[in-house]
Design a protein around this motif. Sequence first.
Motif, PDB file in Angstrom:
ATOM      1  N   TYR A 182      30.373   9.164  19.785  1.00  0.00           N
ATOM      2  CA  TYR A 182      29.386   8.913  18.731  1.00  0.00           C
ATOM      3  C   TYR A 182      28.027   8.544  19.320  1.00  0.00           C
ATOM      4  O   TYR A 182      26.982   8.998  18.849  1.00  0.00           O
ATOM      5  N   ALA A 186      24.528  10.391  18.583  1.00  0.00           N
ATOM      6  CA  ALA A 186      23.431   9.654  17.958  1.00  0.00           C
ATOM      7  C   ALA A 186      22.160   9.745  18.808  1.00  0.00           C
ATOM      8  O   ALA A 186      21.055   9.951  18.284  1.00  0.00           O
ATOM      9  N   PHE A 189      20.707  13.384  18.706  1.00  0.00           N
ATOM     10  CA  PHE A 189      20.023  13.610  17.428  1.00  0.00           C
ATOM     11  C   PHE A 189      18.664  12.920  17.422  1.00  0.00           C
ATOM     12  O   PHE A 189      17.648  13.508  17.041  1.00  0.00           O
ATOM     13  N   MET A 227      23.443  18.184  11.282  1.00  0.00           N
ATOM     14  CA  MET A 227      22.495  17.107  10.988  1.00  0.00           C
ATOM     15  C   MET A 227      21.054  17.606  10.945  1.00  0.00           C
ATOM     16  O   MET A 227      20.252  17.161  10.127  1.00  0.00           O
TER      17      MET A 227
ATOM     18  N   THR B 206      24.531  13.032   7.668  1.00  0.00           N
ATOM     19  CA  THR B 206      23.917  11.858   8.312  1.00  0.00           C
ATOM     20  C   THR B 206      24.275  10.569   7.589  1.00  0.00           C
ATOM     21  O   THR B 206      24.677  10.575   6.426  1.00  0.00           O
ATOM     22  N   LEU B 207      24.087   9.474   8.304  1.00  0.00           N
ATOM     23  CA  LEU B 207      24.359   8.129   7.805  1.00  0.00           C
ATOM     24  C   LEU B 207      23.074   7.319   7.969  1.00  0.00           C
ATOM     25  O   LEU B 207      22.596   7.162   9.090  1.00  0.00           O
ATOM     26  N   LEU B 213      18.367   7.738  10.744  1.00  0.00           N
ATOM     27  CA  LEU B 213      19.610   8.445  10.449  1.00  0.00           C
ATOM     28  C   LEU B 213      20.509   8.557  11.680  1.00  0.00           C
ATOM     29  O   LEU B 213      20.035   8.745  12.798  1.00  0.00           O
ATOM     30  N   PHE B 214      21.805   8.456  11.431  1.00  0.00           N
ATOM     31  CA  PHE B 214      22.818   8.575  12.477  1.00  0.00           C
ATOM     32  C   PHE B 214      23.868   9.591  12.025  1.00  0.00           C
ATOM     33  O   PHE B 214      23.864   9.998  10.870  1.00  0.00           O
ATOM     34  N   GLY B 216      26.831  11.267  10.381  1.00  0.00           N
ATOM     35  CA  GLY B 216      27.641  10.903   9.229  1.00  0.00           C
ATOM     36  C   GLY B 216      29.005  11.560   9.275  1.00  0.00           C
ATOM     37  O   GLY B 216      29.333  12.277  10.233  1.00  0.00           O
TER      38      GLY B 216
END
Lengths: 314, 314
Positions: A182, A186, A189, A227, B206-207, B213-214, B216
Amino acid sequence: MAQLHPASTAAPLYLTGNKDGLREFLTKFDVFLFDCDGVLWSGDHTFPGTVETLELLRNNGKQLVFVTNNSTKSRADYCKKLQGLGIPSTVEEVFSSSYSSSIYISRILQLPENKLKVFVIGETGIEQELRSENVPFIGGTDPAYRRDVEPEDFKKIAEDDSSIIDPEVGVVLVGLDYHLNYLKLALAFHYIKRGAVFLATNIDSTLPSSGTLFPGAGSMSAPLIMMLGSDPTALGKPSQAMMDAIEGKFKFDRSRACMVGDRANTDIRFGLEGKLGGTLGVLTGVSSKEDFVSGPVRPHAYLDKLSDLLGSEL
Amino acid sequence: MAQLHPASTAAPLYLTGNKDGLREFLTKFDVFLFDCDGVLWSGDHTFPGTVETLELLRNNGKQLVFVTNNSTKSRADYCKKLQGLGIPSTVEEVFSSSYSSSIYISRILQLPENKLKVFVIGETGIEQELRSENVPFIGGTDPAYRRDVEPEDFKKIAEDDSSIIDPEVGVVLVGLDYHLNYLKLALAFHYIKRGAVFLATNIDSTLPSSGTLFPGAGSMSAPLIMMLGSDPTALGKPSQAMMDAIEGKFKFDRSRACMVGDRANTDIRFGLEGKLGGTLGVLTGVSSKEDFVSGPVRPHAYLDKLSDLLGSEL
């Protein structure tokens, strides 16, 4: 024998057991580009006759190039693998997606002076090839990135905290990473959102191993593609950036070159879009006879297995 | 005030600062379904006026339902979060994608007797809700799956070795997993190829967290979607499976219900496709004013922020 058709829509020739057809096919080419996994071997199992077939081609003066989308190994590692399987080869004959990516970054991308670093999702093969081109990078196999994401990481990433975000990153390069997590996704992104170029060594969704399929490099890019809503520039097959790099190095006549592979949508497409003189499918990997005969991307010819070339008795 | 338009293509009403418009809007509904993150709070930061706004709605006899695609928490955890943020709530008012998924598996899917287990990619929220519905599962937060993939795993998975492949798995359920790794993806892919049903708690790519944003839950499914070439059945917003489950529980009149959210393509779409009487967008999350005013999915009305409802002075 019928003329080789120029398009991908005609039915391919089936050459297994056709001695005259095989001979005629082989004489048309001076250079054979080989996909490896699924063609020469599967996983760690060399197909019977692979070594003899390559020897036959070499004995007939053919130039061999081993073209692999496997980014986890460097060219040197890959050459060792070939040799370990009993296949004589040199580093110069190997062309990998990690090498192609490194060349693209160092020689084609025009990065600003303060954005020269690459954030790597991938294994040591990418790192070795980036080093060979003197490209600075972070991520990759660094243990600092092989950890769980922690609550404070979210805040630090959001705030561009210099303990976790390197302002000099100008490229995100994604290849097959057995340690995907993760945190890496992250960070990748975030870097791309900040303006980094999004590259992928290759976009094969699956990786053949042990006779079945596992997540491939494309699956590592998939979360980022979803994303971002945009695709990476892919440097492996079927990207023509890879074909251009191979041609730049080997200076061959495309009309006298043949791409051999097991995947219609990567290997065969790679050869067709590269306007090579020939494409040859084998049924020892991902694509089926049906794919080759009636799929949207069809090789000029196909064989049950590579060693059927021995039937040419050349 | 103009009539609320039935379609998603008309321009939405901008209600911030429009006291009469706000009053007229609020009187149209008995039930308010709330997306939470990006509407009531962001990360751990409650937006000013959230508590007072919800109090105003309660004081005016409105039923509140907190609808969240966050699958990492159970309904009980989520209720605690709401209470910790000063928002009075009950477990019964919370509807999460993990709960929706568990209900779907236990009450709607007709699994064969020997395929009742769920392989979970996700966190404890999913596990708690599966337990509450007596659904057996493996994976999830089990440390046995939070490890690097090893060379022997490839062989074992390919051979359906019972030390790693459970023949009773009939469902793969994918939610947000902060411990996503190669092993879990390889296993999920293998189970689905063997015939397991592919479900996702939700497909938000995304989260939102810490103001950015991270990855999701949708990003966890993305590799599998790419490998399989097919989408999961998604149980969170905007899936109508979730709306049906909410309606089944709360028995409300859809024409008197309003969905409040910050994302056009999930929250607002969820309300529109569910044929709710109203949809209300807020600009404190993912979608922009431009998204709401001229995007493909538009709410009936929108506000700068939820607490602008206080301007109704009801």
